[in-house]
Motif scaffolding. Structure first.
Motif, PDB file in Angstrom:
ATOM      1  N   ALA A  54      19.773  52.469  23.823  1.00  0.00           N
ATOM      2  CA  ALA A  54      19.500  53.280  25.292  1.00  0.00           C
ATOM      3  C   ALA A  54      18.282  52.345  25.832  1.00  0.00           C
ATOM      4  CB  ALA A  54      19.045  54.597  25.342  1.00  0.00           C
ATOM      5  N   VAL A  55      18.124  52.630  27.057  1.00  0.00           N
ATOM      6  CA  VAL A  55      16.825  52.079  27.639  1.00  0.00           C
ATOM      7  C   VAL A  55      15.481  52.523  27.192  1.00  0.00           C
ATOM      8  CG1 VAL A  55      15.394  51.797  29.786  1.00  0.00           C
ATOM      9  CG2 VAL A  55      17.928  51.802  29.929  1.00  0.00           C
ATOM     10  N   SER A 140      10.725  61.533  27.119  1.00  0.00           N
ATOM     11  CA  SER A 140      10.712  60.215  26.417  1.00  0.00           C
ATOM     12  C   SER A 140      10.919  59.327  27.240  1.00  0.00           C
ATOM     13  CB  SER A 140      11.486  60.162  25.170  1.00  0.00           C
ATOM     14  OG  SER A 140      11.239  61.067  24.285  1.00  0.00           O
ATOM     15  N   PRO A 141      10.271  57.979  26.902  1.00  0.00           N
ATOM     16  CA  PRO A 141      10.793  56.645  27.548  1.00  0.00           C
ATOM     17  C   PRO A 141      12.256  56.597  27.750  1.00  0.00           C
ATOM     18  CG  PRO A 141       9.081  56.231  26.288  1.00  0.00           C
ATOM     19  CD  PRO A 141       9.449  57.525  25.993  1.00  0.00           C
ATOM     20  N   GLY A 142      12.730  56.080  28.959  1.00  0.00           N
ATOM     21  CA  GLY A 142      14.241  55.965  28.954  1.00  0.00           C
ATOM     22  C   GLY A 142      14.912  57.182  29.729  1.00  0.00           C
ATOM     23  N   ASP A 143      14.085  58.294  29.587  1.00  0.00           N
ATOM     24  CA  ASP A 143      14.956  59.510  30.044  1.00  0.00           C
ATOM     25  C   ASP A 143      15.058  59.474  31.621  1.00  0.00           C
ATOM     26  OD1 ASP A 143      15.361  60.868  27.800  1.00  0.00           O
ATOM     27  OD2 ASP A 143      13.510  61.888  27.756  1.00  0.00           O
ATOM     28  N   SER A 144      16.065  60.058  32.131  1.00  0.00           N
ATOM     29  CA  SER A 144      16.144  60.178  33.715  1.00  0.00           C
ATOM     30  C   SER A 144      15.427  61.636  34.195  1.00  0.00           C
ATOM     31  CB  SER A 144      17.675  60.125  34.213  1.00  0.00           C
ATOM     32  OG  SER A 144      17.991  59.067  33.742  1.00  0.00           O
ATOM     33  N   VAL A 145      14.768  61.699  35.364  1.00  0.00           N
ATOM     34  CA  VAL A 145      14.130  63.006  35.587  1.00  0.00           C
ATOM     35  C   VAL A 145      14.193  63.118  37.139  1.00  0.00           C
ATOM     36  CG1 VAL A 145      12.518  62.991  34.152  1.00  0.00           C
ATOM     37  CG2 VAL A 145      11.805  61.742  36.093  1.00  0.00           C
ATOM     38  N   ILE A 176      13.989  56.946  36.573  1.00  0.00           N
ATOM     39  CA  ILE A 176      13.987  56.491  35.148  1.00  0.00           C
ATOM     40  C   ILE A 176      12.331  56.605  34.654  1.00  0.00           C
ATOM     41  CG2 ILE A 176      14.120  54.522  33.578  1.00  0.00           C
ATOM     42  CD1 ILE A 176      16.581  55.913  34.383  1.00  0.00           C
ATOM     43  N   VAL A 177      12.005  57.039  33.462  1.00  0.00           N
ATOM     44  CA  VAL A 177      10.994  57.097  32.794  1.00  0.00           C
ATOM     45  C   VAL A 177      10.453  55.700  31.816  1.00  0.00           C
ATOM     46  CG1 VAL A 177       9.328  58.279  31.267  1.00  0.00           C
ATOM     47  CG2 VAL A 177      10.869  59.562  32.819  1.00  0.00           C
ATOM     48  N   LEU A 178       9.559  54.938  32.635  1.00  0.00           N
ATOM     49  CA  LEU A 178       9.581  53.903  31.705  1.00  0.00           C
ATOM     50  C   LEU A 178       8.343  54.139  30.483  1.00  0.00           C
ATOM     51  CD1 LEU A 178       8.783  51.424  34.653  1.00  0.00           C
ATOM     52  CD2 LEU A 178      10.829  51.587  33.412  1.00  0.00           C
ATOM     53  N   ALA A 179       7.510  54.891  30.694  1.00  0.00           N
ATOM     54  CA  ALA A 179       6.567  55.312  29.546  1.00  0.00           C
ATOM     55  C   ALA A 179       6.116  56.601  29.819  1.00  0.00           C
ATOM     56  CB  ALA A 179       5.438  54.277  29.632  1.00  0.00           C
ATOM     57  N   ARG A 183       3.030  55.211  25.385  1.00  0.00           N
ATOM     58  CA  ARG A 183       4.154  54.736  24.640  1.00  0.00           C
ATOM     59  C   ARG A 183       5.373  54.375  25.552  1.00  0.00           C
ATOM     60  NH1 ARG A 183       7.867  59.842  22.264  1.00  0.00           N
ATOM     61  NH2 ARG A 183       9.797  58.434  21.972  1.00  0.00           N
ATOM     62  N   VAL A 184       5.759  53.140  25.305  1.00  0.00           N
ATOM     63  CA  VAL A 184       6.901  52.515  25.830  1.00  0.00           C
ATOM     64  C   VAL A 184       8.245  52.475  25.187  1.00  0.00           C
ATOM     65  CG1 VAL A 184       5.266  51.490  27.555  1.00  0.00           C
ATOM     66  CG2 VAL A 184       5.960  50.217  25.322  1.00  0.00           C
ATOM     67  N   GLY A 185       8.221  52.647  24.155  1.00  0.00           N
ATOM     68  CA  GLY A 185       9.633  52.866  23.146  1.00  0.00           C
ATOM     69  C   GLY A 185       9.391  53.962  22.225  1.00  0.00           C
TER      70      GLY A 185
END
Length: 263
Positions: A54-55, A140-145, A176-179, A183-185
């Protein structure tokens, strides 16, 4: 000789010739198909994803396997068996499907120019959050909000009584949440519940404008959706009085006022 016998014999002879020609044609087609099947498709060894990535996830050696793939399906920047090591520990900036050849452009270094994570044409926007808006740190990074805006609608702009008072409207959907914080990963072992007070979103420039004005106008509420859900919710907004009216008209003033007049 009987003419009928001659015609019958000629017909039988022509039928046999036609049958022989048909058999010969079918045999030639079968041989051509068999020869085509024997053509060797050029393949090459490349690195592919062992499972869906995932992203925002970082790639480790356990996430990768090697596989022979037809050269026609290999991207120009495919990660090879010889150079895959330099891409370990990088973050996926786009979803990677299981079994798909790994593209070097889909992976970016975690702490080397964070701007590389942002898709061209979009911007990174950092939004301050509290315990509620961070869903107790579960984002978390990669989530959609999605983001809702609550503001006070004045009488002049709101119109009917049902539209007056506190109002909730959808401000942004499916971003998309980048960070989260810095935390970016993926979180490191033992850091699963690290607190953060900000999230960085990937937005279109006009979405960044809307969010900036929204922060000045009222209160924001961040909603977390399933990472694979892209369905528009189609919300139109809701006021406090309109909500209360659904419980028996408690939110709307039904008193009729007569203003003016005279004898």
């Amino acid at each position: 000789m009987n003419k009928n016998a001659v015609f019958l014999g000629a017909a039988i002879l022509l039928g046999l010739v036609a049958a022989l020609l048909s058999v010969s044609y079918v045999r030639e087609r079968v041989e051509e198909a068999t020869a085509a099947a024997r053509v060797v498709v050029a393949e090459a060894q490349v690195v592919v994803a062992a499972h869906d990535v995932a992203v925002g996830e970082t790639v480790t050696e356990e996430d990768l396997v090697t596989r022979s793939v037809p050269t026609d399906f290999i991207p120009a920047d495919a990660v090879t068996v010889e150079d895959y090591g330099q891409y370990l520990g990088r973050m996926a900036r786009a979803p990677i499907k299981s079994g798909a050849p790994l593209s070097a452009s889909a992976l970016v270094p975690l702490y080397n120019q964070f701007s590389r994570v942002v898709v061209p044409g979009k911007v990174g926007y950092t939004l301050s959050v509290n315990e509620n808006n961070s869903l107790s740190g579960m984002i978390s990074p990669g989530d959609s909000v999605d983001i809702l805006l609550t503001y006070e609608a004045d009488e002049e702009s709101a119109g009917p009584a049902a539209d007056q008072g506190e109002r909730v409207v959808p401000l942004l959907e499916n971003v998309i949440v980048l960070a989260t914080g810095s935390r970016v990963g993926e979180a490191l072992p033992g850091q699963d519940n690290v607190a953060f007070s900000s999230i960085t979103l990937e937005l279109d420039p006009d979405q960044a404008e809307r969010l900036t004005v929204g922060q000045k106008t009222g209160d924001l509420r961040v909603l977390l959706r399933n990472i694979e859900d892209r369905t528009p919710f189609g919300l139109d907004g809701l006021t406090e009085k309109a909500l209360m009216s659904t419980f028996g008209g408690l939110g709307i003033d039904d008193v009729e006022y007569i203003i003016g007049g005279g004898k």
